[in-house]
Each structure stands twice: as structure tokens, then as C-alpha cells.
Design an enzyme around this catalytic site. Sequence first.
Site, short mmCIF file in Angstrom:
data_model
loop_
_atom_site.label_atom_id
_atom_site.label_comp_id
_atom_site.label_asym_id
_atom_site.label_seq_id
_atom_site.Cartn_x
_atom_site.Cartn_y
_atom_site.Cartn_z
N ASN A 10 0.83 -1.18 -0.02
CA ASN A 10 -0.05 -0.03 0.01
C ASN A 10 0.84 1.35 -0.09
O ASN A 10 1.59 1.65 0.95
CB ASN A 10 -0.87 0.01 1.30
CG ASN A 10 -1.70 1.26 1.22
OD1 ASN A 10 -1.77 1.94 0.47
ND2 ASN A 10 -2.34 1.51 2.67
N LYS A 12 0.08 4.50 -0.41
CA LYS A 12 -0.52 5.63 0.18
C LYS A 12 -0.44 6.68 -1.11
O LYS A 12 -0.47 6.42 -2.21
CB LYS A 12 -0.18 5.66 1.31
CG LYS A 12 -0.22 4.68 2.27
CD LYS A 12 -0.04 4.94 3.63
CE LYS A 12 -0.16 3.58 4.57
NZ LYS A 12 0.29 3.44 6.29
N HIS A 100 -9.60 0.93 5.50
CA HIS A 100 -8.27 1.15 5.91
C HIS A 100 -8.42 2.07 7.31
O HIS A 100 -9.11 2.94 7.06
CB HIS A 100 -7.35 1.77 4.98
CG HIS A 100 -5.77 1.65 5.56
ND1 HIS A 100 -5.57 2.50 6.50
CD2 HIS A 100 -4.88 0.90 5.43
CE1 HIS A 100 -4.09 2.55 6.65
NE2 HIS A 100 -3.74 1.37 5.94
N GLU A 102 -6.86 4.62 8.05
CA GLU A 102 -6.55 6.00 8.08
C GLU A 102 -7.82 6.47 7.38
O GLU A 102 -8.11 7.76 7.52
CB GLU A 102 -5.34 5.91 7.02
CG GLU A 102 -4.12 5.84 7.77
CD GLU A 102 -2.75 5.63 6.93
OE1 GLU A 102 -2.75 5.63 5.64
OE2 GLU A 102 -1.97 4.99 7.39
N GLU A 170 -5.35 -5.19 10.74
CA GLU A 170 -4.15 -4.01 10.87
C GLU A 170 -4.51 -3.33 12.31
O GLU A 170 -5.23 -2.42 12.29
CB GLU A 170 -4.61 -3.14 9.58
CG GLU A 170 -4.20 -3.84 8.42
CD GLU A 170 -3.32 -2.72 7.57
OE1 GLU A 170 -2.49 -2.76 7.20
OE2 GLU A 170 -4.05 -1.69 7.28
N GLY A 176 2.55 2.10 10.51
CA GLY A 176 3.42 3.23 10.35
C GLY A 176 4.39 3.54 11.79
O GLY A 176 4.82 4.67 12.02
N SER A 216 3.63 -2.31 10.53
CA SER A 216 5.04 -2.37 10.40
C SER A 216 5.68 -3.61 10.30
O SER A 216 6.67 -3.99 10.73
CB SER A 216 5.17 -1.85 11.88
OG SER A 216 4.96 -0.45 12.00
C1 PEP Z 1 -0.52 0.16 6.07
O1 PEP Z 1 -0.86 1.29 6.00
O2 PEP Z 1 -1.45 -0.50 5.78
C2 PEP Z 1 0.53 -0.37 6.89
C3 PEP Z 1 0.45 -1.64 7.09
O3 PEP Z 1 1.42 0.60 6.95
P1 PEP Z 1 2.92 0.37 7.78
O4 PEP Z 1 3.34 -0.99 7.04
O5 PEP Z 1 3.83 1.30 7.33
O6 PEP Z 1 2.81 -0.12 9.22
#
Ligand code: PEP
Length: 265
Positions: A10, A12, A100, A102, A170, A176, A216
Site C-alpha cells: 500500500n 498511500k 483502512h 486511515e 491491521e 506506521g 510495520s
Molecule cells: C498500512 O498502512 O496498511 C500499513 C500496514 O503500513 P505500515 O506497514 O507502514 O505499518
Amino acid sequence: MSRPTIIAGNWKLNPPRIDGNRLLEEVAEGLSAREFWPESLEVFLIPPLPYLGEWLVRGVSPPIAIGAQHCSPEGWGAFTGEVGVPVLADFGVKMILVGHSERRQRYCETDISVGVRVGRVVAAGVRPCLCVGETEAERDAHETFDVIERQLSAGLESVSADDEIVVAYEPVWAIGTGRSATPQQAAEVHRAIRSSLARQFGVQRADRTAILYGGSVNPGNASGLLAEPDIDGALVGGSSLVAGDFLGIIDRAIETRRGGPAVSK
Ligand code: PEP
């Protein structure tokens, strides 16, 4: 049980066009130099919208497929700035992220509007990747399983047992932050998700549904996570922007499947 391993990146808002096209090439070259069973590994790149047009017209080769980060809950009409599922499907998008954190947190997406989007995605014959996950405060309050169950039941309201779906767990506190869930923490939630899918759609459907972990993930922690039997792949943010890291995570996935080191052709 037979379900694919899915590694999805992803991107973003990132990166600039020149870097994004180079990243696609590096990932494609890296994959063509590796040995794996094509039917057992799916790699999704989920870039910002303008890349979709460029790449889908030019074409990408399996195991790479292209996903979208967002879709409107509407199909067609006067919704400036939105992108509808029928258009995404027409252009060849194979998976769409829905829910998601976000988008839930910053763009006011609710459980209900997430469910409407998922319904539109499956109706168009595209796979939704329904993202679910608790905040740190919810985990501390021992509400993780309630939150996941609520998000799943609203998110999958319009889905039937015949629809192809992907679920991504998630935890919001892991996205992040560099602080991944431990394999044990992730595995117990993945088990709960699979049980919930089994209650809703039957055991066979649940067994065939890929449940990804996101938060992460990097080449260093991927093996432990992917070794868990109910973790079928990863949704990767930051590490998907560096070809070597993304390919490193793919190597860990290949190794887990193969039961030995990934090898070059
Ligand atoms: C995400 O935004 O779906 C995500 C998993 O980000 P990160 O791997 O940077 O934590």
C-alpha cells in the site's frame, strides 16, 4: 485448506512518478528472478490513482496485480473527487482496500459506509480487502475482539459465501509506528477472524479466505508472522516503498511456503 499467500504493498500518497515506475520495475525484475509456485503467491501493488491508468494500460505480469486504495460507496454520478468501483473494475483493478484505518479515522468512513463499499466491490466481481483493527486504547480496554467482530459483521453485511474476499487485520497502533504486533498477538486475532467467517459463511469458505496481517511488517519480522498458520500474507505500507525490503518480505513468504530458503532462477 488451500489459500494463496498474498503480499500487498500500500503506497498511500507515495512516491513521485519516476521513483514509482522504477519501484514497479525493480519488484517485477526481482520476482522474475525468483523461483516460486505462481499459483501460491499473489503480489499486489496498490499505488496512488494516476499510476493505475499508466500501469493498467501498459500491463503488468503475474504474480503482480494492481489494487486501489479507495472507492466511493456510490457507483456512478455527481460525486466530485471520488472514484467508483465500476470504473476501477473496467480498468482492470483486481483488489480494492476498504476500511483502512486511515480512511476510517481521517475521512469519517463508518462501519456502515465500509459495508456499502464492500458490497459494491464484490458486486463488480473485484476482491475487497476489508481492513479491520483496534486502536491502542481499545486493546488496553480489552475490546479488541469486540471491535473486530463489529467491523467484520458490518463490513461483510452484503457479502455471500460465493464472493471472493480478503480480510486484513491491521492493529491501528502498529501502522506506521515500527511496532508490529507479535506473531502471538496477531495469530489470536486471525483465529478469531477465521472463526467469525466460519460462523457467517461456513467452514469451507472461511478456510479458503486469505487473512493478511498489516502493521510495520518488514523483512526482519515477516518470517515469525507468516509462520503462523492463520496469517496468509501481509499488507505492507512503509516497507513496500523500498524494492529490497518488499522483495525481502516476499522471500520470507516464499520460504514459509517452501519450508526452505527462497532461491534464484
Ligand atoms: C498500512 O498502512 O496498511 C500499513 C500496514 O503500513 P505500515 O506497514 O507502514 O505499518
